[in-house]
Design an enzyme around this catalytic site. Structure first.
Site, short mmCIF file in Angstrom:
data_model
loop_
_atom_site.label_atom_id
_atom_site.label_comp_id
_atom_site.label_asym_id
_atom_site.label_seq_id
_atom_site.Cartn_x
_atom_site.Cartn_y
_atom_site.Cartn_z
N SER A 143 15.70 16.40 36.31
CA SER A 143 15.62 17.55 37.30
C SER A 143 16.52 16.95 38.41
CB SER A 143 14.30 17.65 37.71
OG SER A 143 13.66 18.48 36.49
N HIS A 164 19.73 21.29 31.55
CA HIS A 164 18.41 21.53 32.53
C HIS A 164 17.80 22.44 32.18
CE1 HIS A 164 16.33 21.65 36.58
NE2 HIS A 164 15.75 20.88 35.90
N GLU A 176 20.53 25.27 32.95
CA GLU A 176 21.84 24.84 33.62
C GLU A 176 22.50 23.76 32.74
OE1 GLU A 176 20.29 25.37 38.21
OE2 GLU A 176 19.65 23.68 37.11
N ASN A 214 17.18 23.94 41.61
CA ASN A 214 16.26 23.06 42.65
C ASN A 214 17.04 22.80 43.89
OD1 ASN A 214 14.40 22.98 40.75
ND2 ASN A 214 14.82 21.08 39.78
N1 LIG Z 1 8.05 19.29 33.98
C1 LIG Z 1 9.06 20.06 34.67
O1 LIG Z 1 8.71 21.15 35.39
C2 LIG Z 1 10.75 19.86 34.41
C3 LIG Z 1 11.43 20.91 34.41
C4 LIG Z 1 12.77 20.58 34.13
C5 LIG Z 1 13.09 19.11 33.89
N2 LIG Z 1 12.04 18.13 33.88
C6 LIG Z 1 12.51 16.91 33.67
O2 LIG Z 1 12.36 16.47 32.10
C7 LIG Z 1 11.99 15.26 32.06
C8 LIG Z 1 10.52 14.95 31.19
O3 LIG Z 1 9.68 15.85 31.92
P1 LIG Z 1 8.26 16.02 31.47
O4 LIG Z 1 7.56 17.05 32.63
O5 LIG Z 1 8.27 16.64 30.06
O6 LIG Z 1 7.33 14.76 31.55
P2 LIG Z 1 6.01 14.37 30.65
O7 LIG Z 1 5.59 13.33 31.47
O8 LIG Z 1 5.34 15.57 30.28
O9 LIG Z 1 6.64 13.69 29.37
C9 LIG Z 1 7.58 12.60 29.37
C10 LIG Z 1 7.26 12.03 27.88
O10 LIG Z 1 8.25 10.97 27.61
C11 LIG Z 1 7.86 9.96 27.01
N3 LIG Z 1 8.55 8.72 27.22
C12 LIG Z 1 8.49 7.99 28.39
N4 LIG Z 1 9.32 6.92 27.89
C13 LIG Z 1 9.98 7.30 26.80
C14 LIG Z 1 11.08 6.24 25.97
N5 LIG Z 1 11.54 5.09 26.49
N6 LIG Z 1 10.99 6.62 24.76
C15 LIG Z 1 10.59 7.96 24.33
N7 LIG Z 1 9.62 8.69 24.96
C16 LIG Z 1 9.21 8.20 26.18
C17 LIG Z 1 6.31 9.97 27.30
O11 LIG Z 1 5.41 9.31 26.74
C18 LIG Z 1 6.12 11.31 27.67
O12 LIG Z 1 5.33 11.96 26.39
C19 LIG Z 1 11.90 14.36 33.48
O13 LIG Z 1 13.43 13.96 33.44
C20 LIG Z 1 11.91 15.69 34.48
O14 LIG Z 1 12.62 15.52 35.43
C21 LIG Z 1 10.89 18.44 34.26
#
Ligand SMILES: NC(=O)c1ccc[n+]([C@@H]2O[C@H](COP(=O)([O-])OP(=O)(O)OC[C@H]3O[C@@H](n4cnc5c(N)ncnc54)[C@H](O)[C@@H]3O)[C@@H](O)[C@H]2O)c1
Length: 308
Positions: A143, A164, A176, A214
């Site tokens: 993000s 994204h 995106e 964002n």
């Molecule tokens: N939550 C949102 O609204 C949103 C929206 C768009 C983008 N994002 C982006 O998406 C990404 C994930 O966000 P999320 O909200 O799903 O997070 P989350 O915490 O729900 O999930 C992340 C997952 O990644 C796993 N993980 C961590 N390190 C790892 C590794 N080295 N190998 C394999 N798995 C691993 C964790 O165990 C976890 O299950 C981030 O970069 C975030 O910025 C989030």
């Protein structure tokens, strides 16, 4: 073909070609990764979902199944057997693995949705770059981090971009698609076409902080907090004003609680460090205080509002 592969190995920055993405490896089975896996599997793609443990992966698949059951409840209200078949047909497109290196040995796209930490993302991509086939495209769902910085840990700069997605992924239509200055046109087109094949609407973005959504939304939410801090409006009035006056479905404080105050602070801290002095990225004492108290919004039960 062997010659092509050989050349690619020697000059790995010039080997991008159009890739029709049929198999996608999603790294990170959290909120976003599981949502992306659900959408990709539902649109006929083969998916391998990767996380750090089998327990997490079981939860991810359970979450996908639960989400599909909600769809089926509406779509197949009178046909439970057809509904069950619909779910099973989608779930059979999803494999899981806790071994990222093994999972990328045969895949068209590695799509990363792990924790929002540059070093951890770089370490992951650097390791996978050595193993994934030459044609495999890499993309991050970050993000707030520059795609260029994440890609710099690999040798496939031309085959690296950003995809994204928005939360909740099955509901939100936008993707995106981000190209860096090194992303080849072929890679960009492949990612763009993949987004369409997921049934989403892609938009083209440069690799600038926050891309489009964002970049506009975070400063808006921060200014709402500052407006409140200056005593120019209660959070309730600001939320009502933006809902009824601007037609937004949520006010900025409701949205902050939904997004997560920790996530919002993380984004603004990163941007203010990258762009010191930019008033749009100025930090807020109130936001810092709530985060320090562990009030992250919906996920902890309390943020700007008490969620219970
Ligand atoms: N939550 C949102 O609204 C949103 C929206 C768009 C983008 N994002 C982006 O998406 C990404 C994930 O966000 P999320 O909200 O799903 O997070 P989350 O915490 O729900 O999930 C992340 C997952 O990644 C796993 N993980 C961590 N390190 C790892 C590794 N080295 N190998 C394999 N798995 C691993 C964790 O165990 C976890 O299950 C981030 O970069 C975030 O910025 C989030």
């Amino acid at each position: 073909m062997a010659f092509f592969t050989q050349i690619c190995r020697s000059f790995s920055t010039s080997c991008a070609r159009n890739v029709v993405i049929k198999h996608v490896t999603i790294i990170g089975g959290g909120q976003m990764g599981a949502g992306i896996a659900q959408v990709a599997a539902s649109t006929g793609h083969m998916v391998t979902l990767v996380d750090t443990s089998e327990d997490i992966l079981k939860k991810s698949v359970k979450g996908i199944e639960g989400s599909l059951r909600r769809v089926v409840k509406k779509k197949f209200a009178d046909k439970p057997e057809a509904g069950e078949e619909f779910i099973q047909n989608i779930l059979k497109n999803v494999a899981t693995s806790s071994d990222a290196k093994a999972a990328v040995q045969s895949t068209d796209l590695v799509l990363e949705a792990i924790v929002e930490n540059l070093k951890i993302k770089q370490d992951l991509f650097s390791a996978l770059d050595k193993i994934a086939p030459e044609h495999t495209l890499f993309a991050s769902n970050t993000s707030s981090l520059p795609i260029t910085d994440i890609a710099s840990s690999t040798t496939r700069l031309d085959r690296f971009g950003g995809l994204h997605f928005f939360n909740p992924v099955p509901m939100m239509k936008l993707i995106e698609v981000i190209g860096t200055s090194s992303t080849s046109q072929e890679t960009f087109d492949s990612l763009f076409n993949f987004s369409k094949a997921l049934g989403k609407t892609p938009v083209s973005c440069k690799d600038t902080p926050g891309f489009i959504v964002n970049r506009l939304l975070v400063p808006y939410m921060m200014e709402a907090i500052r407006l409140h801090e200056r005593g120019h409006g209660s959070k309730e009035d600001i939320d009502i004003a933006m809902k009824l006056g601007a037609g937004y479905p949520m006010g900025p404080f409701e949205l902050l609680d939904y997004v997560g105050l920790d996530t919002s602070k993380f984004i603004i801290d990163g941007w203010s460090a990258m762009n010191p002095g930019n008033p749009l990225f100025e930090q807020s004492e109130l936001l810092n205080k709530l985060v320090a108290e562990g009030k992250f919004g919906k996920k902890t039960g309390e943020g700007f509002y008490n969620q219970i």
